[in-house]
Design a protein around this motif. Structure first.
Motif, PDB file in Angstrom:
ATOM      1  N   ALA A   1       1.071  -1.100   0.143  1.00 32.46           N
ATOM      2  CA  ALA A   1      -0.077  -0.320  -0.036  1.00 32.46           C
ATOM      3  C   ALA A   1       0.926   1.305   0.263  1.00 32.46           C
ATOM      4  CB  ALA A   1      -0.904   0.251   1.437  1.00 32.46           C
TER       5      ALA A   1
ATOM      6  N   LEU B   1       2.236   2.013  -3.378  1.00 34.44           N
ATOM      7  CA  LEU B   1       1.518   3.173  -4.476  1.00 34.44           C
ATOM      8  C   LEU B   1       0.178   4.046  -4.135  1.00 34.44           C
ATOM      9  CD1 LEU B   1      -0.463  -1.040  -4.748  1.00 34.44           C
ATOM     10  CD2 LEU B   1       1.145   0.174  -6.999  1.00 34.44           C
ATOM     11  N   SER B   2       0.607   5.049  -2.768  1.00 28.02           N
ATOM     12  CA  SER B   2       0.216   5.952  -2.047  1.00 28.02           C
ATOM     13  C   SER B   2       1.059   6.723  -2.718  1.00 28.02           C
ATOM     14  CB  SER B   2      -0.178   5.393  -0.574  1.00 28.02           C
ATOM     15  OG  SER B   2       1.062   5.541  -0.336  1.00 28.02           O
TER      16      SER B   2
ATOM     17  N   GLN C   1       3.033   4.088 -10.243  1.00 29.22           N
ATOM     18  CA  GLN C   1       2.403   3.612  -9.490  1.00 29.22           C
ATOM     19  C   GLN C   1       1.759   3.176  -9.694  1.00 29.22           C
ATOM     20  OE1 GLN C   1       0.525   7.280  -8.398  1.00 29.22           O
ATOM     21  NE2 GLN C   1      -0.352   6.528  -6.193  1.00 29.22           N
ATOM     22  N   LYS C   2       0.684   4.192 -11.319  1.00 35.17           N
ATOM     23  CA  LYS C   2      -0.389   3.166 -11.927  1.00 35.17           C
ATOM     24  C   LYS C   2      -0.769   2.198 -12.672  1.00 35.17           C
ATOM     25  CE  LYS C   2      -1.811   7.991 -13.033  1.00 35.17           C
ATOM     26  NZ  LYS C   2      -2.638   9.051 -13.336  1.00 35.17           N
TER      27      LYS C   2
ATOM     28  N   THR D   1      -0.722  -0.194 -10.134  1.00 36.91           N
ATOM     29  CA  THR D   1      -2.182  -0.376  -9.061  1.00 36.91           C
ATOM     30  C   THR D   1      -3.583  -1.074  -9.928  1.00 36.91           C
ATOM     31  OG1 THR D   1      -1.803   1.696  -8.300  1.00 36.91           O
ATOM     32  CG2 THR D   1      -4.304   0.762  -8.099  1.00 36.91           C
TER      33      THR D   1
ATOM     34  N   VAL E   1      -5.048  -4.528  -9.164  1.00 34.49           N
ATOM     35  CA  VAL E   1      -6.423  -4.508  -9.175  1.00 34.49           C
ATOM     36  C   VAL E   1      -6.844  -6.095  -9.705  1.00 34.49           C
ATOM     37  CG1 VAL E   1      -8.968  -2.981  -9.772  1.00 34.49           C
ATOM     38  CG2 VAL E   1      -6.160  -2.050  -8.187  1.00 34.49           C
TER      39      VAL E   1
ATOM     40  N   LEU F   1      -6.052  -2.107  -0.993  1.00 41.13           N
ATOM     41  CA  LEU F   1      -6.751  -0.471  -0.964  1.00 41.13           C
ATOM     42  C   LEU F   1      -7.048   1.256  -0.306  1.00 41.13           C
ATOM     43  CD1 LEU F   1      -8.686  -1.608  -4.523  1.00 41.13           C
ATOM     44  CD2 LEU F   1      -6.634   0.003  -4.036  1.00 41.13           C
TER      45      LEU F   1
ATOM     46  N   ARG G   1      -4.409   2.337   1.529  1.00 43.52           N
ATOM     47  CA  ARG G   1      -3.357   3.037   0.496  1.00 43.52           C
ATOM     48  C   ARG G   1      -4.822   4.081   0.650  1.00 43.52           C
ATOM     49  NH1 ARG G   1      -5.537   3.981  -4.854  1.00 43.52           N
ATOM     50  NH2 ARG G   1      -4.062   4.892  -5.841  1.00 43.52           N
TER      51      ARG G   1
END
Length: 233
Positions: free
Chosen positions: A34, A37-38, A45-46, A49, A53, A93, A96
């Motif tokens: 987390a 990704l934050s 990062q994207k 993610t 997901v 998530l 994050r």
């Protein structure tokens, strides 16, 4: 009488081990996933993610997972109850979201000016501020481990490794507590059947005691943690 059954005591010990070790690993893995990704300065990062997901909606299925566990040498070992479910993307998530919205950016900038590196910032600033959300995730993971019986049916064959919930399943569904005898006295047989029925429901109550003891210590963080770590669109 419950304590006289070795399978129940062994299952209790196994469940406590799987829950404690599994939850610790879950929290460590969740934080490690987390936090990067934050971070907006984390370039991929994207990309990561989206990849993470994706696993929430699509998976290889039970058979490939079983083959993978067996290929890794985890089959019929305690690690089979811990490693395959080491992280939940849903919980990642939640944490994050808290890291992104619940901690002021100015606080991180002040820590950087004081010479704190990324690891120091995470352990000394971010994690202490995230205790309410982490407490909620601990409860989620712990309940999941404690109630897990299906994984044992798939990955374990040694009865000495079975968790309490699997033993409880055998008692309730398959009736493996043997209260019968060679006596032809119907009154005695009826009394023993009543004891067996009472034992079944008593085991259910006993199996909930650990979580009932833990929950009061973290209930004050529960609502706050959910609100702070709520996933925002």
């Amino acid at each position: 009488m419950i304590l006289e059954y070795k399978d129940i005591l062994r299952g209790y010990a196994n469940s406590i081990f799987y829950t404690v070790v599994g939850t610790v690993l879950n929290i460590v893995m969740t934080i490690c996933a987390a936090y990067p990704l934050s971070r907006k300065d984390f370039v991929p990062q994207k990309f990561f993610t989206i990849i993470f997901v994706f696993t929430m909606y699509f998976s290889g299925g039970l058979v490939p997972l079983f083959l993978q566990v067996r290929a890794l040498g985890l089959y019929n070992t305690p690690l089979a109850m811990i490693i395959p479910g080491a992280v939940s993307m849903y919980n990642v998530l939640i944490l994050r979201s808290f890291f992104m919205t619940g901690i002021p950016k100015s606080l991180e900038e002040a820590a950087e000016l004081d010479g704190a590196n990324t690891f120091q910032m995470l352990t000394k600033i971010i994690i202490p501020l995230a205790k309410p959300t982490i407490a909620v995730l601990v409860l989620f993971y712990a309940v999941g481990h404690w109630n897990d019986y299906f994984s044992a049916l798939i990955y374990l064959k040694d009865k000495s490794l079975m968790p309490l919930q699997t033993v409880l399943r055998d008692i309730l569904i398959m009736g493996k507590i043997d209260m019968t005898s060679g006596s032809v006295d119907m009154a005695a047989v009826t009394a023993k059947l009543k004891v067996a029925q009472t034992l079944r429901y008593s085991v259910i109550v006993v199996s909930t005691v650990p979580l009932m003891l833990v929950y009061p210590f973290i209930q004050k963080h529960f609502v706050k943690g959910i609100m702070l770590g709520a996933v925002k669109g």
